[in-house]
Design a protein around this motif. Structure first.
Motif, mmCIF file in Angstrom:
data_model
loop_
_atom_site.group_PDB
_atom_site.id
_atom_site.type_symbol
_atom_site.label_atom_id
_atom_site.label_comp_id
_atom_site.label_asym_id
_atom_site.label_seq_id
_atom_site.Cartn_x
_atom_site.Cartn_y
_atom_site.Cartn_z
ATOM 1 N N SER A 33 92.591 30.428 1.271
ATOM 2 C CA SER A 33 92.869 30.620 -0.157
ATOM 3 C C SER A 33 91.682 30.136 -0.978
ATOM 4 O O SER A 33 91.079 29.111 -0.674
ATOM 5 N N ASN A 34 91.386 30.888 -2.030
ATOM 6 C CA ASN A 34 90.334 30.487 -2.967
ATOM 7 C C ASN A 34 90.925 30.016 -4.294
ATOM 8 O O ASN A 34 90.216 29.905 -5.298
ATOM 9 N N GLN A 35 92.219 29.731 -4.295
ATOM 10 C CA GLN A 35 92.888 29.377 -5.539
ATOM 11 C C GLN A 35 93.432 27.946 -5.536
ATOM 12 O O GLN A 35 94.220 27.578 -6.409
ATOM 13 N N LEU A 36 92.988 27.131 -4.594
ATOM 14 C CA LEU A 36 93.439 25.744 -4.554
ATOM 15 C C LEU A 36 92.689 24.918 -5.594
ATOM 16 O O LEU A 36 91.576 25.238 -5.985
ATOM 17 N N GLN A 37 93.317 23.845 -6.027
ATOM 18 C CA GLN A 37 92.674 22.933 -6.969
ATOM 19 C C GLN A 37 91.419 22.321 -6.335
ATOM 20 O O GLN A 37 91.342 22.184 -5.108
#
Length: 285
Positions: free
Chosen positions: A168-172
């Motif tokens: 995933s490239n959407q983690l904090q």
């Protein structure tokens, strides 16, 4: 007159009385040793509310995975740097001797079963005295097991997961992996080092296992503790130990129950990993 002369040599020795006395002394000493061991265990359990002492315990339990929680606590309390334990007979059998002035480490081993007045089954525990290899003349330059390849370690760890994993490239920014209970998926940040991936997965997989019906109670303290032990056993720099523990307001029995759950989960995961890291040869199957 002859009887008076006989008295010069003392009375006739009663071997039966001597044997009884010897047995009674042994039983008294045995009970004293057991009492001292349990007092030490209570003290060790109380101290573990200190985060530094708790980290020390986790290191010991990571090295001595087959030892019970109680014995890991006792070892941590007496000699936290211990790496290899055995009794004096074992060391002598292998040509090593206990160094002068060294004190034995007290642990407990199962003895006979018994039945309480209420009908419940119980077990007596006997005190056993052991010594660490550092307390002996034995050669300590034992060849260490070659560290596993990081890629293989990650594969082995992934086998313990009950859910799928996705990049995933959407983690904090400060999150390297995240378990989503709703999606039953662990999302992993792209572009991390092997050690970073392993550390992140160790904790999130533990969370997923708890959520999917595992034996470990689902809380950040327990999952962080399991992740710490898994990393330690795998030769990966572990995540930080929790800065606080939940043990201060708990009695000793409940503390050891929590530690037992953490130990069992770490051992369950290690057992699954072992099948990938050190598979048996076809001849052994």
């Amino acid at each position: 007159m002859m009887a008076e002369l006989d008295e010069l040599f003392g009375g006739e020795e009663n071997t039966a009385d001597a044997a009884v006395s010897s047995k009674e002394d042994w039983q008294i000493k045995r009970a004293q040793n057991r009492t001292q061991a349990y007092e030490m265990l209570e003290a060790a359990t109380t101290e573990i509310s200190n985060p530094e002492i708790y980290a020390q315990y986790l290191d010991v339990q990571s090295r001595f995975d087959r030892y019970s929680v109680s014995n890991a606590l006792l070892i941590s309390y007496q000699l936290p740097e211990a790496t290899r334990l055995a009794d004096s007979k074992y060391w002598q059998k292998h040509g090593a001797f206990i160094q002068k002035g060294e004190r034995a480490i007290t642990i407990l081993e199962p003895g006979k079963n018994f039945t309480r007045q209420n009908g419940e089954k119980g077990m007596f525990y006997e005190v056993k005295k052991v010594f660490d290899i550092s307390q002996t003349t034995a050669d300590q330059s034992r060849a260490a097991r070659k560290p596993a390849d990081e890629k293989l370690l990650i594969k082995a760890l992934m086998r313990t997961s009950p859910v799928e994993m996705k990049i995933s490239n959407q983690l904090q920014p400060d999150v390297n992996a995240l378990y989503s209970p709703q999606e039953k998926t662990i999302f992993v940040r792209q572009g991390m080092t092997g050690a970073e991936i392993f550390r992140a997965l160790a904790q999130e997989i533990t969370k997923a296992r708890s959520d999917q019906g595992g034996n470990l109670s689902e809380n950040s303290f327990a999952t962080a503790s399991v992740a710490y032990m898994i990393c330690k056993r795998s030769g990966i720099e572990p995540p930080a130990v929790p800065t606080s523990t939940p043990f201060k307001e708990m009695d000793a029995k409940d503390v050891r129950a929590v530690l037992k759950g953490i130990r069992e989960e770490a051992n369950n995961m290690s057992a699954v990993m072992e099948k990938t890291l050190h598979p048996k040869s076809r001849e052994d199957r």
